[in-house]
Write a protein that holds these residues in place. Structure first.
Motif, PDB file in Angstrom:
ATOM      1  N   HIS A 212       1.016  -1.203  -0.034  1.00 14.76           N
ATOM      2  CA  HIS A 212       0.091   0.029   0.263  1.00 14.76           C
ATOM      3  C   HIS A 212       0.777   1.451  -0.052  1.00 14.76           C
ATOM      4  N   ASP A 213       2.366   1.149   0.197  1.00 10.37           N
ATOM      5  CA  ASP A 213       3.134   2.064   0.252  1.00 10.37           C
ATOM      6  C   ASP A 213       3.657   2.398  -1.099  1.00 10.37           C
ATOM      7  N   LEU A 214       3.155   3.626  -1.686  1.00 14.55           N
ATOM      8  CA  LEU A 214       3.350   4.017  -2.955  1.00 14.55           C
ATOM      9  C   LEU A 214       5.082   4.506  -3.061  1.00 14.55           C
ATOM     10  N   SER A 215       5.584   4.913  -2.086  1.00 11.31           N
ATOM     11  CA  SER A 215       7.007   5.272  -1.879  1.00 11.31           C
ATOM     12  C   SER A 215       7.900   4.037  -2.216  1.00 11.31           C
ATOM     13  N   VAL A 216       7.431   2.991  -1.504  1.00 12.25           N
ATOM     14  CA  VAL A 216       8.337   1.858  -1.580  1.00 12.25           C
ATOM     15  C   VAL A 216       8.126   1.261  -2.791  1.00 12.25           C
ATOM     16  N   VAL A 217       6.935   1.124  -3.433  1.00 14.35           N
ATOM     17  CA  VAL A 217       6.585   0.356  -4.711  1.00 14.35           C
ATOM     18  C   VAL A 217       7.314   1.193  -6.010  1.00 14.35           C
ATOM     19  N   ARG A 218       7.680   2.709  -5.516  1.00 14.07           N
ATOM     20  CA  ARG A 218       8.213   3.331  -6.797  1.00 14.07           C
ATOM     21  C   ARG A 218       9.961   2.842  -6.723  1.00 14.07           C
ATOM     22  N   HIS A 219      10.239   2.664  -5.690  1.00 16.51           N
ATOM     23  CA  HIS A 219      11.613   2.072  -5.435  1.00 16.51           C
ATOM     24  C   HIS A 219      12.181   1.003  -6.011  1.00 16.51           C
ATOM     25  N   VAL A 220      11.259   0.057  -6.112  1.00 11.58           N
ATOM     26  CA  VAL A 220      11.301  -1.297  -6.562  1.00 11.58           C
ATOM     27  C   VAL A 220      10.859  -1.805  -7.796  1.00 11.58           C
ATOM     28  N   SER A 221       9.891  -1.209  -8.433  1.00 15.46           N
ATOM     29  CA  SER A 221       8.976  -1.724  -9.502  1.00 15.46           C
ATOM     30  C   SER A 221       9.348  -1.242 -10.631  1.00 15.46           C
ATOM     31  N   HIS A 222       9.408  -2.123 -11.810  1.00 15.32           N
ATOM     32  CA  HIS A 222       9.426  -1.672 -13.274  1.00 15.32           C
ATOM     33  C   HIS A 222       8.076  -1.067 -13.786  1.00 15.32           C
ATOM     34  N   GLU A 223       6.930  -1.978 -13.161  1.00 16.32           N
ATOM     35  CA  GLU A 223       5.432  -1.700 -13.601  1.00 16.32           C
ATOM     36  C   GLU A 223       4.743  -1.460 -12.296  1.00 16.32           C
ATOM     37  N   VAL A 224       3.777  -0.922 -12.638  1.00 17.64           N
ATOM     38  CA  VAL A 224       2.862  -0.737 -11.421  1.00 17.64           C
ATOM     39  C   VAL A 224       1.551  -0.918 -11.840  1.00 17.64           C
ATOM     40  N   ALA A 225       0.698  -1.716 -11.239  1.00 13.89           N
ATOM     41  CA  ALA A 225      -0.648  -1.895 -11.476  1.00 13.89           C
ATOM     42  C   ALA A 225      -1.585  -1.379 -10.010  1.00 13.89           C
ATOM     43  N   VAL A 226      -2.468  -0.614 -10.246  1.00 11.45           N
ATOM     44  CA  VAL A 226      -3.341   0.041  -8.938  1.00 11.45           C
ATOM     45  C   VAL A 226      -4.644  -0.587  -9.093  1.00 11.45           C
ATOM     46  N   MET A 227      -4.970  -1.219  -7.760  1.00 12.07           N
ATOM     47  CA  MET A 227      -6.172  -1.936  -7.621  1.00 12.07           C
ATOM     48  C   MET A 227      -7.176  -0.932  -6.769  1.00 12.07           C
ATOM     49  N   TYR A 228      -8.533  -1.332  -7.098  1.00 11.49           N
ATOM     50  CA  TYR A 228      -9.683  -0.493  -6.369  1.00 11.49           C
ATOM     51  C   TYR A 228     -10.654  -1.435  -6.352  1.00 11.49           C
ATOM     52  N   LEU A 229     -11.164  -1.857  -5.159  1.00 12.00           N
ATOM     53  CA  LEU A 229     -12.208  -2.821  -5.018  1.00 12.00           C
ATOM     54  C   LEU A 229     -12.131  -4.181  -5.894  1.00 12.00           C
ATOM     55  N   GLY A 230     -10.923  -4.618  -5.987  1.00  8.74           N
ATOM     56  CA  GLY A 230     -10.835  -6.034  -6.728  1.00  8.74           C
ATOM     57  C   GLY A 230     -10.582  -5.916  -8.246  1.00  8.74           C
ATOM     58  N   ARG A 231     -10.588  -4.632  -8.472  1.00 13.14           N
ATOM     59  CA  ARG A 231     -10.146  -4.407 -10.119  1.00 13.14           C
ATOM     60  C   ARG A 231      -9.000  -3.360 -10.214  1.00 13.14           C
ATOM     61  N   ILE A 232      -8.137  -3.842 -11.218  1.00 11.25           N
ATOM     62  CA  ILE A 232      -6.960  -3.068 -11.952  1.00 11.25           C
ATOM     63  C   ILE A 232      -7.726  -1.891 -12.606  1.00 11.25           C
ATOM     64  N   VAL A 233      -7.241  -0.584 -11.875  1.00  2.00           N
ATOM     65  CA  VAL A 233      -7.781   0.496 -12.750  1.00  2.00           C
ATOM     66  C   VAL A 233      -6.848   1.487 -13.266  1.00  2.00           C
ATOM     67  N   GLU A 234      -5.392   1.049 -13.146  1.00  4.90           N
ATOM     68  CA  GLU A 234      -4.685   1.607 -13.820  1.00  4.90           C
ATOM     69  C   GLU A 234      -3.176   0.768 -13.832  1.00  4.90           C
ATOM     70  N   ARG A 235      -2.445   0.555 -15.104  1.00  4.69           N
ATOM     71  CA  ARG A 235      -1.256  -0.039 -15.212  1.00  4.69           C
ATOM     72  C   ARG A 235      -0.222   0.541 -16.139  1.00  4.69           C
ATOM     73  N   VAL A 236       0.951   0.725 -15.718  1.00  2.80           N
ATOM     74  CA  VAL A 236       1.717   1.372 -16.655  1.00  2.80           C
ATOM     75  C   VAL A 236       3.292   1.125 -16.279  1.00  2.80           C
ATOM     76  N   ASP A 237       4.211   1.468 -16.696  1.00  2.00           N
ATOM     77  CA  ASP A 237       5.581   1.345 -16.270  1.00  2.00           C
ATOM     78  C   ASP A 237       5.698   2.628 -15.079  1.00  2.00           C
ATOM     79  N   ALA A 238       6.527   2.387 -14.141  1.00  2.00           N
ATOM     80  CA  ALA A 238       6.505   3.114 -12.942  1.00  2.00           C
ATOM     81  C   ALA A 238       6.941   4.662 -13.017  1.00  2.00           C
ATOM     82  N   ASP A 239       7.876   4.864 -13.765  1.00  2.00           N
ATOM     83  CA  ASP A 239       8.081   6.286 -14.387  1.00  2.00           C
ATOM     84  C   ASP A 239       6.819   7.137 -14.751  1.00  2.00           C
ATOM     85  N   ARG A 240       6.214   6.506 -15.630  1.00  2.77           N
ATOM     86  CA  ARG A 240       4.918   7.215 -16.204  1.00  2.77           C
ATOM     87  C   ARG A 240       3.827   7.367 -15.283  1.00  2.77           C
ATOM     88  N   LEU A 241       3.711   6.411 -14.409  1.00  2.00           N
ATOM     89  CA  LEU A 241       2.784   6.197 -13.278  1.00  2.00           C
ATOM     90  C   LEU A 241       2.842   7.675 -12.575  1.00  2.00           C
TER      91      LEU A 241
END
Length: 322
Positions: A212-241
């Protein structure tokens, strides 16, 4: 490059029961049609509020929780259709590191026994077990002296390194990391994150990093997928997100992440979401986020699909412009 791990339309429902006879009156979709891909040597961050279903996704991938429908493919093989010996063999290739390193380690076993347990379960390294344990302790940066210690004698960071060593014992290709540093002090988090990065480069591992920690995810991830109530609402490479979020929910989450520069922190706009998170038992029709969204219109009564444009996927009728 073909995906090492592919998740297609994953659904996990839990029945809701009430009354003395515990009659089923409905169900909650903890995961509602999630699709993901993960390549070898890459990290996909899966983020969202508590209760959005991200940990359930991780448990479904390793079959600790049985999905209601959908499919999980590991290097082209369907894990959701496997059972018995085939499933046991596949589980060697995908492992899970839990959030709480104390609760996930058997307090009655020594560190050496904890690390060796997967080897015993899969009938591996007989006659060479002690050398394998020594190599794994070196790999995660632990002294050989901890081999005979018990979890309560270790610090939180050491316990999490033991958990990582146990996951690596079977030489997996994919590791699901479920909030692996959220129970650790900030000063210890950096050491564990650096260790994970070193292991990925050395062993060519693929990570699904749940947090749930976006700052940690930014440090380690190449891509990020954002979930809201069981669904993916956004997915893109970390820099663009982080530079150009498109979904209003992502934009609101990022606005709450502190910035170390005081001048920027004072001047930037915060987005405060109105209202409470909807109950999974009574979700609003259409877009699940519309009850909290400042951009919602009548069009949002129809649920948006996750549409990928130039590598940036977003499920919103009114996305932000890059």
């Amino acid at each position: 490059m073909s995906a090492l791990l592919e998740v297609r339309d994953l659904v996990k429902e839990y029945p809701v029961r009430r009354g003395l006879l515990r009659r089923e009156i409905g169900s909650v979709k903890a995961v509602n049609g999630v699709s993901l891909t993960l390549e070898r040597g890459r990290t996909l961050g899966l983020v969202g509020e508590t209760g959005c279903g991200k940990s359930t996704v991780g448990r479904c991938l390793v079959r600790l929780v049985e999905p209601t429908s959908g499919a999980v493919y590991l290097d082209g093989e369907n894990l959701t259709e496997m059972s018995g010996r085939d499933l046991r063999a596949a589980r060697r290739r995908i492992q899970l590191v839990f959030q709480d390193p104390y609760a996930s380690l058997d307090p009655r076993q020594s560190v050496g026994a904890i690390i060796a347990e997967p080897l015993h379960l899969h009938h591996l390294e007989r006659g060479n077990e002690q050398a394998r344990i020594a190599n794994l302790l070196d790999l995660v940066g632990l002294s050989q002296s901890v081999r005979d210690q018990y979890p309560h004698e270790l610090s939180g960071g050491q316990r999490q390194r033991v958990g990582i060593a146990r996951a690596l014992a079977l030489e997996p290709e994919v590791i699901v990391l479920d909030e692996p540093v959220s129970a650790l002090d900030v000063s210890i988090q950096a050491g564990v994150l650096n260790l994970l990065e070193e292991l990925q480069q050395r062993l060519d591992l693929a990570y699904l990093f749940i947090s749930h920690d976006l700052s940690v995810v930014r440090h380690v991830s190449h891509e990020v997928a954002v979930m809201y109530l069981g669904r993916i609402v956004e997915r893109v490479d970390a820099d663009r997100l982080y530079s150009s979020p498109k979904h209003p929910y992502t934009k609101a989450m990022l606005s709450a992440v502190p910035v170390p520069d005081p001048r920027i922190e004072r001047s930037r706009q915060r987005i405060v979401l109105e209202g409470d998170l909807p109950s999974p038992l009574d979700l609003p029709g259409g877009c699940a986020f519309r009850s909290r969204c400042w951009k919602q219109t009548d069009r949002c009564a129809i649920g948006p699909s996750l549409i990928d444009e130039q590598g940036h996927a977003v499920a919103c009728h009114h996305p932000e412009l890059e």
